[in-house]
Design an enzyme around this catalytic site. Structure first.
Site, mmCIF file in Angstrom:
data_model
loop_
_atom_site.group_PDB
_atom_site.id
_atom_site.type_symbol
_atom_site.label_atom_id
_atom_site.label_comp_id
_atom_site.label_asym_id
_atom_site.label_seq_id
_atom_site.Cartn_x
_atom_site.Cartn_y
_atom_site.Cartn_z
ATOM 1 N N ASP A 1 -6.284 -8.165 -0.585
ATOM 2 C CA ASP A 1 -5.928 -6.870 -1.158
ATOM 3 C C ASP A 1 -4.912 -7.106 -2.267
ATOM 4 O OD1 ASP A 1 -5.888 -3.786 -0.883
ATOM 5 O OD2 ASP A 1 -3.761 -4.329 -0.901
ATOM 6 N N GLU B 1 -2.091 -5.070 -4.996
ATOM 7 C CA GLU B 1 -1.395 -3.886 -5.489
ATOM 8 C C GLU B 1 -1.216 -4.109 -6.983
ATOM 9 O OE1 GLU B 1 -1.125 -1.305 -3.630
ATOM 10 O OE2 GLU B 1 -1.591 -2.338 -1.764
ATOM 11 N N HIS C 1 -0.495 0.572 1.828
ATOM 12 C CA HIS C 1 -0.324 0.369 0.389
ATOM 13 C C HIS C 1 0.591 -0.801 0.054
ATOM 14 C CE1 HIS C 1 -2.803 3.690 -0.771
ATOM 15 N NE2 HIS C 1 -2.092 4.533 -0.065
ATOM 16 N N ASP D 1 -2.312 -3.732 4.292
ATOM 17 C CA ASP D 1 -3.686 -3.268 4.096
ATOM 18 C C ASP D 1 -4.694 -4.342 4.516
ATOM 19 O OD1 ASP D 1 -2.714 -0.871 3.155
ATOM 20 O OD2 ASP D 1 -3.339 -1.178 1.081
#
Length: 194
Positions: free
Chosen positions: A21, A23, A170, A175
């Site tokens: 994942d 960000e 988040h 996540d």
């Protein structure tokens, strides 16, 4: 093979994958940058928390200048300019992450988004983002729950009875932990046929 779910050949349900994942500072890999990368390996159908990758990334533009994290993005993931001030840049972080992935298949929730940032970042550095396969838990959720309209990670976690670690939603590794569990549950729900 169903479009959007997998890329590549082999069993529809690899048991050895890297769940990852990102960000970011925004939605477009052309103008936004990665601020955090998180990943964990699933080995033999089990999550191996000892095999994880986690780093903040100091966002930069393609010319190498520092990119501030927009207020709107900070409201989503909580990552501030101060938090990434001494973090590695993508040029420093990405080679290690690509080594971590190796030739494995990857899983992400909305892999089209995360994969686009990986392809763009690798391309700018003359590297290659070429996992064996890309699997998307959002697409798998749509197949497992075809009558439902929402398939974001929060809703999918609720649907599957999964919980985020405190402060984990988040944030890349928080996540990833839920996405990895969701992938294993969706495998069970959809069966070997994929």
């Amino acid at each position: 093979m169903t479009a959007g779910i997998t890329k590549g050949k082999g069993s529809p349900w690899p048991q050895d994958v890297v769940v990852f994942d990102l960000e970011t500072t925004g939605f477009s890999p052309a103008s936004a940058a990665i601020v955090e990368i998180g990943a964990v390996r699933i080995v033999g159908g089990r999550i191996d928390e000892a095999l994880k990758f986690e780093t903040l990334v100091r966002p930069t533009r393609p010319d190498g200048s520092v990119l501030s994290i927009p207020w709107q993005a900070q409201q989503v993931h909580g990552i501030s300019d101060e938090m990434v001030r001494s973090a590695p840049t993508i040029e420093q972080a990405l080679p290690g992450f690509l080594d971590f992935v190796g030739g494995s298949a990857v899983v992400a929730h909305n892999v089209g988004f995360d994969g686009s940032f990986m392809r763009a970042g690798a391309g700018r550095l003359g590297l290659s983002w070429a996992p064996e396969r890309e699997l998307c838990t959002m697409q798998l959720s749509r197949r497992a729950f075809p009558r439902e309209r929402a398939h974001n990670l929060t809703i999918l976690a609720e649907r599957l009875g999964l919980e985020f670690a405190p402060g984990g939603r988040h944030r890349s590794y928080g996540d990833v932990q839920v996405t990895a569990q969701a992938y294993l549950r969706l495998r069970e729900l959809l069966g070997e046929s994929g």
